[in-house]
Design an enzyme around this catalytic site. Sequence first.
Site, PDB file in Angstrom:
ATOM      1  N   ILE A  22     -34.679 -19.418 -16.633  1.00 23.90           N
ATOM      2  CA  ILE A  22     -34.832 -20.645 -17.413  1.00 23.90           C
ATOM      3  C   ILE A  22     -34.048 -20.572 -18.716  1.00 23.90           C
ATOM      4  O   ILE A  22     -33.406 -21.541 -19.128  1.00 23.90           O
ATOM      5  CB  ILE A  22     -36.323 -20.919 -17.689  1.00 23.90           C
ATOM      6  CG1 ILE A  22     -37.060 -21.257 -16.388  1.00 23.90           C
ATOM      7  CG2 ILE A  22     -36.492 -22.055 -18.702  1.00 23.90           C
ATOM      8  CD1 ILE A  22     -38.570 -21.351 -16.547  1.00 23.90           C
ATOM      9  N   ASP A  67     -35.708  -8.106 -29.796  1.00 22.81           N
ATOM     10  CA  ASP A  67     -37.045  -7.871 -29.262  1.00 22.81           C
ATOM     11  C   ASP A  67     -37.982  -8.773 -30.051  1.00 22.81           C
ATOM     12  O   ASP A  67     -38.253  -8.530 -31.228  1.00 22.81           O
ATOM     13  CB  ASP A  67     -37.424  -6.401 -29.435  1.00 22.81           C
ATOM     14  CG  ASP A  67     -38.835  -6.086 -28.929  1.00 22.81           C
ATOM     15  OD1 ASP A  67     -39.558  -7.026 -28.535  1.00 22.81           O
ATOM     16  OD2 ASP A  67     -39.219  -4.900 -28.947  1.00 22.81           O
ATOM     17  N   TYR A 162     -52.320 -13.695 -18.507  1.00 21.13           N
ATOM     18  CA  TYR A 162     -51.177 -14.614 -18.608  1.00 21.13           C
ATOM     19  C   TYR A 162     -51.660 -16.024 -18.922  1.00 21.13           C
ATOM     20  O   TYR A 162     -51.119 -16.702 -19.807  1.00 21.13           O
ATOM     21  CB  TYR A 162     -50.383 -14.602 -17.300  1.00 21.13           C
ATOM     22  CG  TYR A 162     -49.194 -15.538 -17.309  1.00 21.13           C
ATOM     23  CD1 TYR A 162     -47.998 -15.184 -17.933  1.00 21.13           C
ATOM     24  CD2 TYR A 162     -49.264 -16.790 -16.698  1.00 21.13           C
ATOM     25  CE1 TYR A 162     -46.905 -16.037 -17.949  1.00 21.13           C
ATOM     26  CE2 TYR A 162     -48.174 -17.653 -16.703  1.00 21.13           C
ATOM     27  CZ  TYR A 162     -47.001 -17.275 -17.331  1.00 21.13           C
ATOM     28  OH  TYR A 162     -45.924 -18.143 -17.348  1.00 21.13           O
TER      29      TYR A 162
END
Length: 257
Positions: A22, A67, A162
């Site tokens: 994506i 990061d 999640y």
Amino acid sequence: MYLQKYDLHGRVAVVTGAGQGIGLCAAQALGEAGATVVIAEKIPERIASAVQELAQAGITAHGAPLDVTDSAAVEAFAENVVKDHGHIDILVNNAGVAVSDVRAEDTTDAHWRMHMAVNLDGLFYCCRGFGKRMLERGSGAIVNIGSMSGFIVNKPQPQSFYNASKAAVHHLTRSLAAEWGARGVRVNAVAPTYIETPLTRFGMQNGEMYKTWLDMTPMRRVGQPEEIASVVLFLASDAASLLTGSIVLADGGYTCW
């Protein structure tokens, strides 16, 4: 008049996790619309391949390792973008992880923290670091990649960690939108269904699991990364000038049932 609202020439767009999937498609969509694209990606090898792929599409992109779980690194990255390009207009928070099919009672502290650190903490660090610079200019658009998992509980795979992280992303999106709306910065999110990327490969290779995914989706298919990138382009552009705090479901109808 209306097509002009999608013109991003002169704008600088940062996309996290843009080395594949994506994120890479979102970078291409924004680049095709004229934006200067900056790829923020943890894995250096993916930066080089992404820049090359975008170049083949006629898009000049810049990239550097990042990061998102390192708040100091995010702050330095944002400062460098301003130094190199003068300003930041668009941020797409795409970096995320999903190591699913783990039951809640078997979820380790490390597994929980990994998802929260990347999906929520890192997203907030980027909103704060890049958003601060947008607020100084009085304009900007942030697009967060959430998930339909922030609205529903997926089946058959257990993934409470999640789901919780993405629900938090949605409410953080609304909270920032309310806080920054009067100061010229819009904050929205896309909530995709299952998209054919490396993150969903585990389920698409599991015949029974994949069948359940399709059975629960009215359109009877998973999505493609470019379909989410199209929504990102809309939310990042002036075509969405009245939208802030919106969570746009792009789920093939999954949440209708």
